[in-house]
Design a protein around this motif. Structure first.
Motif, short mmCIF file in Angstrom:
data_model
loop_
_atom_site.label_atom_id
_atom_site.label_comp_id
_atom_site.label_asym_id
_atom_site.label_seq_id
_atom_site.Cartn_x
_atom_site.Cartn_y
_atom_site.Cartn_z
N PRO A 1 0.81 -1.22 0.00
CA PRO A 1 0.00 0.00 0.00
C PRO A 1 0.85 1.27 0.00
N GLU A 2 1.57 1.49 -1.10
CA GLU A 2 2.42 2.66 -1.26
C GLU A 2 2.14 3.26 -2.64
N ALA A 3 1.83 4.55 -2.67
CA ALA A 3 1.58 5.22 -3.95
C ALA A 3 2.79 5.02 -4.87
N GLY A 4 2.51 4.65 -6.12
CA GLY A 4 3.56 4.41 -7.10
C GLY A 4 4.02 2.96 -7.16
N HIS A 5 3.65 2.14 -6.18
CA HIS A 5 4.07 0.73 -6.19
C HIS A 5 3.37 -0.02 -7.32
N GLN B 1 -2.29 4.17 -6.95
CA GLN B 1 -2.44 5.60 -7.24
C GLN B 1 -2.53 6.42 -5.95
N THR B 2 -3.46 6.04 -5.07
CA THR B 2 -3.65 6.79 -3.82
C THR B 2 -3.85 5.82 -2.66
N VAL B 3 -3.40 6.26 -1.49
CA VAL B 3 -3.56 5.49 -0.26
C VAL B 3 -3.89 6.45 0.87
N LEU C 1 -8.36 3.75 -1.22
CA LEU C 1 -7.26 3.14 -1.95
C LEU C 1 -7.66 3.11 -3.42
N SER C 2 -6.73 3.48 -4.29
CA SER C 2 -7.03 3.33 -5.72
C SER C 2 -5.78 2.82 -6.44
N TYR C 3 -6.05 2.06 -7.50
CA TYR C 3 -4.94 1.57 -8.30
C TYR C 3 -5.38 1.36 -9.75
N ARG C 4 -4.39 1.50 -10.63
CA ARG C 4 -4.62 1.18 -12.05
C ARG C 4 -4.80 -0.32 -12.15
N TRP C 5 -5.67 -0.73 -13.07
CA TRP C 5 -5.98 -2.14 -13.32
C TRP C 5 -5.89 -2.33 -14.82
N VAL D 1 -9.41 1.13 -10.22
CA VAL D 1 -10.23 0.57 -9.15
C VAL D 1 -10.05 1.46 -7.93
N THR D 2 -11.16 1.92 -7.37
CA THR D 2 -11.13 2.78 -6.19
C THR D 2 -11.98 2.16 -5.09
N TRP D 3 -11.38 2.05 -3.92
CA TRP D 3 -12.06 1.54 -2.72
C TRP D 3 -12.24 2.70 -1.76
N THR D 4 -13.44 2.86 -1.25
CA THR D 4 -13.72 3.91 -0.27
C THR D 4 -14.37 3.27 0.94
N LEU D 5 -13.81 3.54 2.12
CA LEU D 5 -14.32 2.99 3.37
C LEU D 5 -14.85 4.13 4.23
#
Length: 136
Positions: A45-49, A65-67, A73-77, A86-90
């Protein structure tokens, strides 16, 4: 639930869980737990990983992308010719956590990917809930 814009479509799944955001977050961000509900991976969970999700059908190349710990949390898929986010919002609730997952970036021509995500994500998120239920 699905949303459509002029250029792309998105799959959105929302679920409430009777667990605190920290448990859901762990299931979303710890590689051994991700492997239990989604796919094998080398997530961090590190931006840019950059990381890979792998299944018997192939792999997905991703980049965080974002943490925001316990919040989003979001990441390219990226797989084959699909480029999506993909974006997860809690959000904490009185009884646990409201979780929202959105995968955005399906073109109107990518019907099989869109259909696969529409069917697959609710199943994956149900499995995520099962993983979270076993956490201390």
């Amino acid at each position: 639930m699905t949303e459509t814009t002029e250029a792309t479509r998105a799959v959105v799944v929302e679920r409430d869980f009777p667990y605190p955001p920290s448990k859901i977050w762990r299931a979303l961000t710890q590689p051994h737990l991700i492997a239990e509900w989604l796919m094998s991976n080398n997530f961090s969970p590190e931006a840019g990983h950059r990381f890979t999700l792998s299944a018997d059908w192939g792999k997905v190349d991703c980049e965080v992308q974002t943490v925001e710990t316990n919040r989003s949390l979001s990441y390219r898929w990226d797989t084959k010719d699909l480029r999506s986010i993909v974006t997860w919002t809690l959000a904490p609730t009185a009884t646990g956590t409201s979780l929202r997952m959105e995968q955005r970036g399906f073109t109107t021509e990518q019907k099989s990917y869109f259909q696969g995500a529409t069917v697959g994500w609710p199943r994956f998120i149900a499995q995520l809930g099962e993983v979270a239920s076993r956490l201390d």
